[in-house]
Design a protein around this motif. Structure first.
Motif, mmCIF file in Angstrom:
data_model
loop_
_atom_site.group_PDB
_atom_site.id
_atom_site.type_symbol
_atom_site.label_atom_id
_atom_site.label_comp_id
_atom_site.label_asym_id
_atom_site.label_seq_id
_atom_site.Cartn_x
_atom_site.Cartn_y
_atom_site.Cartn_z
ATOM 1 N N VAL A 141 0.846 -1.199 0.000
ATOM 2 C CA VAL A 141 0.000 0.000 0.000
ATOM 3 C C VAL A 141 0.883 1.251 0.000
ATOM 4 C CG1 VAL A 141 -1.782 1.294 1.229
ATOM 5 C CG2 VAL A 141 -1.906 -1.207 1.134
ATOM 6 N N ALA A 142 1.956 1.256 0.795
ATOM 7 C CA ALA A 142 2.876 2.404 0.835
ATOM 8 C C ALA A 142 3.495 2.642 -0.541
ATOM 9 C CB ALA A 142 3.965 2.177 1.878
ATOM 10 N N GLN A 143 3.872 1.568 -1.217
ATOM 11 C CA GLN A 143 4.446 1.675 -2.568
ATOM 12 C C GLN A 143 3.460 2.338 -3.516
ATOM 13 O OE1 GLN A 143 6.239 -1.955 -4.425
ATOM 14 N NE2 GLN A 143 4.486 -1.758 -5.802
ATOM 15 N N GLU A 144 2.207 1.904 -3.478
ATOM 16 C CA GLU A 144 1.206 2.447 -4.403
ATOM 17 C C GLU A 144 0.736 3.840 -3.984
ATOM 18 O OE1 GLU A 144 0.917 1.063 -7.370
ATOM 19 O OE2 GLU A 144 2.382 -0.317 -6.530
ATOM 20 N N LEU A 145 0.794 4.143 -2.697
ATOM 21 C CA LEU A 145 0.493 5.501 -2.245
ATOM 22 C C LEU A 145 1.545 6.475 -2.775
ATOM 23 C CD1 LEU A 145 -1.199 7.483 -0.556
ATOM 24 C CD2 LEU A 145 0.134 6.756 1.453
ATOM 25 N N ALA A 146 2.812 6.089 -2.709
ATOM 26 C CA ALA A 146 3.884 6.936 -3.256
ATOM 27 C C ALA A 146 3.717 7.108 -4.762
ATOM 28 C CB ALA A 146 5.251 6.336 -2.931
ATOM 29 N N PHE A 147 3.414 6.013 -5.470
ATOM 30 C CA PHE A 147 3.184 6.090 -6.915
ATOM 31 C C PHE A 147 2.017 7.025 -7.225
ATOM 32 C CE2 PHE A 147 0.452 4.691 -10.391
ATOM 33 C CZ PHE A 147 1.290 4.900 -11.468
ATOM 34 N N THR A 148 0.922 6.863 -6.498
ATOM 35 C CA THR A 148 -0.287 7.648 -6.751
ATOM 36 C C THR A 148 -0.047 9.125 -6.501
ATOM 37 O OG1 THR A 148 -1.684 5.758 -6.247
ATOM 38 C CG2 THR A 148 -2.714 7.931 -6.097
ATOM 39 N N ARG A 149 0.593 9.447 -5.401
ATOM 40 C CA ARG A 149 0.881 10.865 -5.105
ATOM 41 C C ARG A 149 1.733 11.478 -6.202
ATOM 42 N NH1 ARG A 149 1.823 10.066 1.371
ATOM 43 N NH2 ARG A 149 -0.345 10.453 1.985
ATOM 44 N N ALA A 150 2.739 10.766 -6.658
ATOM 45 C CA ALA A 150 3.604 11.282 -7.728
ATOM 46 C C ALA A 150 2.827 11.421 -9.036
ATOM 47 C CB ALA A 150 4.808 10.369 -7.912
ATOM 48 N N ALA A 151 2.017 10.427 -9.357
ATOM 49 C CA ALA A 151 1.252 10.457 -10.611
ATOM 50 C C ALA A 151 0.225 11.582 -10.603
ATOM 51 C CB ALA A 151 0.569 9.114 -10.851
ATOM 52 N N LEU A 152 -0.472 11.758 -9.477
ATOM 53 C CA LEU A 152 -1.485 12.805 -9.402
ATOM 54 C C LEU A 152 -0.867 14.199 -9.494
ATOM 55 C CD1 LEU A 152 -3.989 11.458 -6.723
ATOM 56 C CD2 LEU A 152 -4.281 11.538 -9.211
ATOM 57 N N ALA A 153 0.344 14.337 -9.014
ATOM 58 C CA ALA A 153 1.019 15.634 -9.089
ATOM 59 C C ALA A 153 1.248 16.056 -10.539
ATOM 60 C CB ALA A 153 2.342 15.580 -8.340
ATOM 61 N N ASP A 154 1.321 15.075 -11.435
ATOM 62 C CA ASP A 154 1.560 15.355 -12.849
ATOM 63 C C ASP A 154 0.287 15.533 -13.670
ATOM 64 O OD1 ASP A 154 4.283 15.218 -12.415
ATOM 65 O OD2 ASP A 154 4.421 13.103 -13.001
ATOM 66 N N LEU A 155 -0.879 15.318 -13.053
ATOM 67 C CA LEU A 155 -2.146 15.426 -13.782
ATOM 68 C C LEU A 155 -2.857 16.732 -13.464
ATOM 69 C CD1 LEU A 155 -3.768 11.893 -13.289
ATOM 70 C CD2 LEU A 155 -2.737 12.799 -15.361
ATOM 71 N N PRO A 156 -3.438 17.367 -14.474
ATOM 72 C CA PRO A 156 -4.276 18.532 -14.187
ATOM 73 C C PRO A 156 -5.478 18.084 -13.341
ATOM 74 C CG PRO A 156 -3.945 18.262 -16.563
ATOM 75 C CD PRO A 156 -3.360 17.064 -15.890
ATOM 76 N N THR A 157 -5.956 18.940 -12.470
ATOM 77 C CA THR A 157 -7.044 18.552 -11.563
ATOM 78 C C THR A 157 -8.304 18.117 -12.300
ATOM 79 O OG1 THR A 157 -7.680 20.866 -11.337
ATOM 80 C CG2 THR A 157 -6.252 19.951 -9.631
ATOM 81 N N ASP A 158 -8.537 18.631 -13.506
ATOM 82 C CA ASP A 158 -9.736 18.241 -14.251
ATOM 83 C C ASP A 158 -9.576 16.911 -14.990
ATOM 84 O OD1 ASP A 158 -7.913 19.296 -16.083
ATOM 85 O OD2 ASP A 158 -9.484 20.105 -17.371
#
Length: 188
Positions: A141-158
């Motif tokens: 879960v920690a691995q995928e939380l780190a991945f998700t946070r990094a990936a979301l930082a690169d996506l526009p909010t919309d």
């Protein structure tokens, strides 16, 4: 950030299968944290997602219809779809190839991250809906939380595929933090 493995995918699919196996016949129509889906619709989405990613990784035609894939035996449908997606990602070269997922073309290893993350979050949704508990390994879960946070930082909010991140305590269980990161209210 560690790369995910096919064994990790198999583990989260098995852990989620344990939840699917505990759904009582009276719970299939109950609501879930995915406000548009009942328990049955959520499990159907997991099965459909596994079949979708298996087809994408194997280069086969993709069926994106919202059809009922559970039939009279949701557990058998879930297990069959889980086997298919694990086999697809386990094929030699699958993690290195480029694949086109619903929001763009990514390396197979990124598609694997996406599949694991979706199973984790929807497993959390299912556990909340049926009053169960998740058994997902914290390190995964920690691995995928780190991945998700990094990936979301690169996506526009919309363009985010889930709801906006929700507040969650820093000391909350990691699975609650992942769910909150992807728009779930972990406080209830």
């Amino acid at each position: 950030m560690a790369a995910p493995t096919v064994d990790q995918l198999a583990q989260v699919l098995d852990d989620a299968a344990s939840l699917v196996a505990t759904v009582d016949s009276a719970q299939w129509d109950e609501p879930t944290p995915c406000t548009d889906w009942s328990v049955r619709q959520l499990v159907n989405h997991l099965v459909g997602g596994n079949l979708l990613f298996a087809a994408i990784v194997d280069g086969l035609p993709v069926d994106r219809s919202p059809a009922d894939r559970l039939g009279d035996d949701p557990m058998a449908a879930y297990r069959g779809a889980a086997r298919a997606v694990v086999a697809a990602f386990g094929r030699p070269g699958a993690l290195e190839q480029l694949v086109t997922v619903p929001f763009g073309t990514v390396p197979g290893v990124v598609a694997l991250h996406l599949r694991i993350t979706e199973v984790l979050v929807h497993g959390w949704d299912l556990a909340r809906a049926i009053g169960g508990r998740t058994a997902f390994p914290d390190d995964l879960v920690a691995q995928e939380l780190a991945f998700t946070r990094a990936a979301l930082a690169d996506l526009p909010t919309d363009r985010r595929p889930f709801g906006p991140p929700q507040p969650v305590a820093d000391d909350a269980p990691l699975i609650d933090q992942l769910a909150a990161c992807l728009g779930r209210s972990a406080s209830s």
